[in-house]
Design a protein around this motif. Sequence first.
Motif, PDB file in Angstrom:
ATOM      1  N   ASP A 131    -114.248 -11.631  14.957  1.00  0.00           N
ATOM      2  CA  ASP A 131    -114.096 -10.503  14.036  1.00  0.00           C
ATOM      3  C   ASP A 131    -114.680 -10.846  12.673  1.00  0.00           C
ATOM      4  O   ASP A 131    -115.362 -10.030  12.053  1.00  0.00           O
ATOM      5  CB  ASP A 131    -112.628 -10.116  13.874  1.00  0.00           C
ATOM      6  N   ARG A 132    -114.385 -12.061  12.207  1.00  0.00           N
ATOM      7  CA  ARG A 132    -114.897 -12.472  10.895  1.00  0.00           C
ATOM      8  C   ARG A 132    -116.422 -12.551  10.926  1.00  0.00           C
ATOM      9  O   ARG A 132    -117.081 -12.177   9.960  1.00  0.00           O
ATOM     10  CB  ARG A 132    -114.306 -13.811  10.483  1.00  0.00           C
ATOM     11  N   LEU A 133    -116.976 -13.021  12.028  1.00  0.00           N
ATOM     12  CA  LEU A 133    -118.432 -13.104  12.133  1.00  0.00           C
ATOM     13  C   LEU A 133    -119.070 -11.717  12.158  1.00  0.00           C
ATOM     14  O   LEU A 133    -120.105 -11.498  11.528  1.00  0.00           O
ATOM     15  CB  LEU A 133    -118.832 -13.893  13.385  1.00  0.00           C
ATOM     16  N   THR A 175    -118.545  10.281  18.552  1.00  0.00           N
ATOM     17  CA  THR A 175    -119.322   9.817  19.706  1.00  0.00           C
ATOM     18  C   THR A 175    -119.568   8.310  19.651  1.00  0.00           C
ATOM     19  O   THR A 175    -119.835   7.696  20.673  1.00  0.00           O
ATOM     20  CB  THR A 175    -120.683  10.536  19.773  1.00  0.00           C
ATOM     21  N   LYS A 176    -119.469   7.704  18.455  1.00  0.00           N
ATOM     22  CA  LYS A 176    -119.688   6.260  18.307  1.00  0.00           C
ATOM     23  C   LYS A 176    -118.392   5.466  18.292  1.00  0.00           C
ATOM     24  O   LYS A 176    -118.367   4.315  18.704  1.00  0.00           O
ATOM     25  CB  LYS A 176    -120.449   5.969  17.015  1.00  0.00           C
ATOM     26  N   ALA A 177    -117.311   6.060  17.749  1.00  0.00           N
ATOM     27  CA  ALA A 177    -116.048   5.325  17.636  1.00  0.00           C
ATOM     28  C   ALA A 177    -114.886   6.297  17.558  1.00  0.00           C
ATOM     29  O   ALA A 177    -115.013   7.381  16.992  1.00  0.00           O
ATOM     30  CB  ALA A 177    -116.065   4.444  16.389  1.00  0.00           C
ATOM     31  N   ARG A 178    -113.771   5.872  18.136  1.00  0.00           N
ATOM     32  CA  ARG A 178    -112.553   6.680  18.027  1.00  0.00           C
ATOM     33  C   ARG A 178    -112.046   6.610  16.593  1.00  0.00           C
ATOM     34  O   ARG A 178    -112.193   5.572  15.938  1.00  0.00           O
ATOM     35  CB  ARG A 178    -111.473   6.156  18.959  1.00  0.00           C
ATOM     36  N   PRO A 179    -111.429   7.674  16.079  1.00  0.00           N
ATOM     37  CA  PRO A 179    -110.903   7.654  14.706  1.00  0.00           C
ATOM     38  C   PRO A 179    -109.813   6.593  14.542  1.00  0.00           C
ATOM     39  O   PRO A 179    -108.901   6.500  15.359  1.00  0.00           O
ATOM     40  CB  PRO A 179    -110.322   9.053  14.524  1.00  0.00           C
ATOM     41  N   ILE A 180    -109.953   5.787  13.504  1.00  0.00           N
ATOM     42  CA  ILE A 180    -108.951   4.771  13.176  1.00  0.00           C
ATOM     43  C   ILE A 180    -108.760   4.735  11.664  1.00  0.00           C
ATOM     44  O   ILE A 180    -109.518   5.338  10.920  1.00  0.00           O
ATOM     45  CB  ILE A 180    -109.346   3.364  13.686  1.00  0.00           C
ATOM     46  N   ALA A 219    -104.062  -0.542  15.321  1.00  0.00           N
ATOM     47  CA  ALA A 219    -103.801  -1.437  16.453  1.00  0.00           C
ATOM     48  C   ALA A 219    -104.556  -1.023  17.713  1.00  0.00           C
ATOM     49  O   ALA A 219    -104.982  -1.870  18.490  1.00  0.00           O
ATOM     50  CB  ALA A 219    -102.304  -1.494  16.734  1.00  0.00           C
ATOM     51  N   GLU A 220    -104.750   0.270  17.909  1.00  0.00           N
ATOM     52  CA  GLU A 220    -105.376   0.740  19.143  1.00  0.00           C
ATOM     53  C   GLU A 220    -106.906   0.679  19.104  1.00  0.00           C
ATOM     54  O   GLU A 220    -107.575   1.056  20.061  1.00  0.00           O
ATOM     55  CB  GLU A 220    -104.931   2.173  19.461  1.00  0.00           C
ATOM     56  N   ALA A 221    -107.478   0.187  18.031  1.00  0.00           N
ATOM     57  CA  ALA A 221    -108.942   0.139  17.890  1.00  0.00           C
ATOM     58  C   ALA A 221    -109.548  -0.894  18.835  1.00  0.00           C
ATOM     59  O   ALA A 221    -109.054  -2.011  18.953  1.00  0.00           O
ATOM     60  CB  ALA A 221    -109.306  -0.198  16.457  1.00  0.00           C
ATOM     61  N   SER A 222    -110.626  -0.498  19.471  1.00  0.00           N
ATOM     62  CA  SER A 222    -111.370  -1.446  20.318  1.00  0.00           C
ATOM     63  C   SER A 222    -112.284  -2.282  19.418  1.00  0.00           C
ATOM     64  O   SER A 222    -112.473  -1.964  18.241  1.00  0.00           O
ATOM     65  CB  SER A 222    -112.199  -0.688  21.348  1.00  0.00           C
TER      66      SER A 222
END
Length: 141
Positions: A6-8, A49-54, A79-82
């Motif tokens: 994640d940091r990278l 279309t690119k990402a679910r709302p978070i 928390a539910e973000a991919s």
Amino acid sequence: MARRGDRLLFAAAVLLFGITGAAAEDAPVNTIQDVFQHLRSCWKPPPPTKARPIDITVVVSFNRAGNILGHPRITYESAEASDSDRLQYRIAVMEALQRCTPMPFTDAMAGAAAGRPFAIQFRNRRNSPDKTPPLTQERRA
């Protein structure tokens, strides 16, 4: 604690998009509330279309000239973000910072804001205020 990957990814997004750029709006920033409004005016979330709302929170500091001081840090993601969702939203946050800096501080605000951390929440949930989702455990980056 953030995973190394994640940091990278976050560091790659910072390097890819840079941190300096032209201000999206030249209205002077004179209050703390103005700082938040100015940054949110630059926010363009990824399309569904690119990402679910978070929701995502970034901590950032500025110098007197309104440029970013140090490195912005993601402190919260839904928390539910991919992994893909998180990457898209991190890129969107970096683009917002790029569009909004240098921050057009007034002289008084430049002295007050310099070096102080601001935790900016970028909220993109598609839920109505009446139907708030149940509390979930935070995922700290």
